[in-house]
Motif scaffolding. Structure first.
Motif, mmCIF file in Angstrom:
data_model
loop_
_atom_site.group_PDB
_atom_site.id
_atom_site.type_symbol
_atom_site.label_atom_id
_atom_site.label_comp_id
_atom_site.label_asym_id
_atom_site.label_seq_id
_atom_site.Cartn_x
_atom_site.Cartn_y
_atom_site.Cartn_z
ATOM 1 N N HIS A 66 38.630 47.514 41.423
ATOM 2 C CA HIS A 66 39.542 48.643 41.674
ATOM 3 C C HIS A 66 40.430 48.892 40.457
ATOM 4 C CE1 HIS A 66 42.336 51.266 43.748
ATOM 5 N NE2 HIS A 66 43.328 50.489 43.339
ATOM 6 N N ARG A 67 40.944 47.819 39.879
ATOM 7 C CA ARG A 67 41.822 47.944 38.706
ATOM 8 C C ARG A 67 41.041 48.505 37.510
ATOM 9 N NH1 ARG A 67 46.239 44.828 36.878
ATOM 10 N NH2 ARG A 67 47.049 45.815 34.996
ATOM 11 N N ILE A 68 39.807 48.045 37.323
ATOM 12 C CA ILE A 68 38.986 48.518 36.203
ATOM 13 C C ILE A 68 38.670 50.004 36.351
ATOM 14 C CG2 ILE A 68 36.691 48.322 35.149
ATOM 15 C CD1 ILE A 68 36.853 45.294 35.879
ATOM 16 N N GLN A 69 38.299 50.402 37.571
ATOM 17 C CA GLN A 69 37.977 51.813 37.813
ATOM 18 C C GLN A 69 39.198 52.697 37.591
ATOM 19 O OE1 GLN A 69 34.757 52.948 38.575
ATOM 20 N NE2 GLN A 69 35.782 54.823 37.920
ATOM 21 N N LYS A 70 40.357 52.220 38.019
ATOM 22 C CA LYS A 70 41.597 52.974 37.808
ATOM 23 C C LYS A 70 41.887 53.134 36.319
ATOM 24 C CE LYS A 70 46.544 52.872 38.841
ATOM 25 N NZ LYS A 70 47.659 52.057 39.410
ATOM 26 N N THR A 71 41.699 52.070 35.561
ATOM 27 C CA THR A 71 41.933 52.134 34.111
ATOM 28 C C THR A 71 40.965 53.116 33.458
ATOM 29 O OG1 THR A 71 42.685 49.836 34.086
ATOM 30 C CG2 THR A 71 41.986 50.781 31.984
ATOM 31 N N GLU A 72 39.693 53.058 33.853
ATOM 32 C CA GLU A 72 38.695 53.975 33.281
ATOM 33 C C GLU A 72 39.039 55.434 33.600
ATOM 34 O OE1 GLU A 72 34.733 53.066 34.367
ATOM 35 O OE2 GLU A 72 33.839 54.636 33.122
ATOM 36 N N ASN A 73 39.452 55.690 34.836
ATOM 37 C CA ASN A 73 39.836 57.053 35.210
ATOM 38 C C ASN A 73 41.026 57.543 34.386
ATOM 39 O OD1 ASN A 73 37.831 57.068 37.127
ATOM 40 N ND2 ASN A 73 39.177 56.549 38.826
#
Length: 221
Positions: A192-199
């Motif tokens: 979840h944290r990685i996807q948020k950072t990528e977004n």
């Protein structure tokens, strides 16, 4: 803290390891590896995090003012996936490159930076699955040992041998599931944290490109 309670807990853990056999140590190694990845990811993501609102406010203000050199210096002072991606676009814009090259530079930076954010996170899912399988292996070994012991024991000790085997099996199952739950929950949170950072990185790069296109005439040499 009650010393008696602490001693009872320690005895319970030691007894569980003793009764679970060698598979408990295999699961313990998996648990240590999972814990290492969790701690490493927590520290790494903390170092790579940037206050997006504060950063974009400062950068966009500098771009509107045409001062891309100051914006690049601001990015250099805070090395992270978001700042490195924005810097890649700013460098191309400062060199008067076309909009397409600015976008390509930021896209390449995203592909270069995201593996740093992801790190060894995917291994947490692997550790979770392997811990379950190791626990299942310990369960099967315990049940096989139990039935063999019961078959060879005299009637007076059959119940004792059966309980030893069941204890072996259940200790392995419980420890394997515990390690698996911790690993998979941590994997989900990190994903979840990685996807948020990528977004955030992709969204900021698109906003920056639009801002550069709208303010090209203001860019200082």
């Amino acid at each position: 803290m009650n010393p008696t309670v602490t001693a009872d807990n320690m005895n319970f853990i030691q007894r569980a390891f003793a009764e679970g056999g060698f598979v408990m140590y295999v699961i313990a190694v998996i648990a240590i590896l999972a814990l290492f990845v969790i701690v490493e990811r927590l520290m790494k993501l903390k170092n790579l995090s940037v206050d997006k609102k504060e950063f974009t406010d400062q950068i966009f203000r500098m771009v509107v003012a045409g001062d891309l050199r100051q914006a690049i210096s601001y990015c250099d002072a805070r090395p992270a996936p978001l700042t490195n991606t924005v810097k890649a676009g700013l460098v191309q814009a400062m060199n008067k490159r076309p909009d397409e090259e600015v976008q390509v530079a930021m896209d390449a930076a995203v592909m270069r930076e995201m593996p740093k954010v992801e790190g060894w996170t995917s291994f947490l899912a692997v550790f979770g699955n392997v811990a379950v399988l190791a626990g299942l292996l310990g369960t099967i070994i315990g049940m096989i040992g139990s039935f063999r012991a019961v078959a060879a024991a005299d009637p007076a000790t059959k119940a004792l041998e059966l309980s030893k085997g069941i204890s072996h099996a259940l200790n392995c199952t419980a420890f394997g599931l515990l390690v698996a739950i911790i690993s998979i929950v941590a994997y989900g949170l990190f994903q979840h944290r990685i996807q948020k950072t990528e977004n955030e990185v992709v969204e900021t790069s698109m906003s920056l490109l639009n801002l550069v296109v709208a303010n090209r005439e203001k860019i200082k040499d």
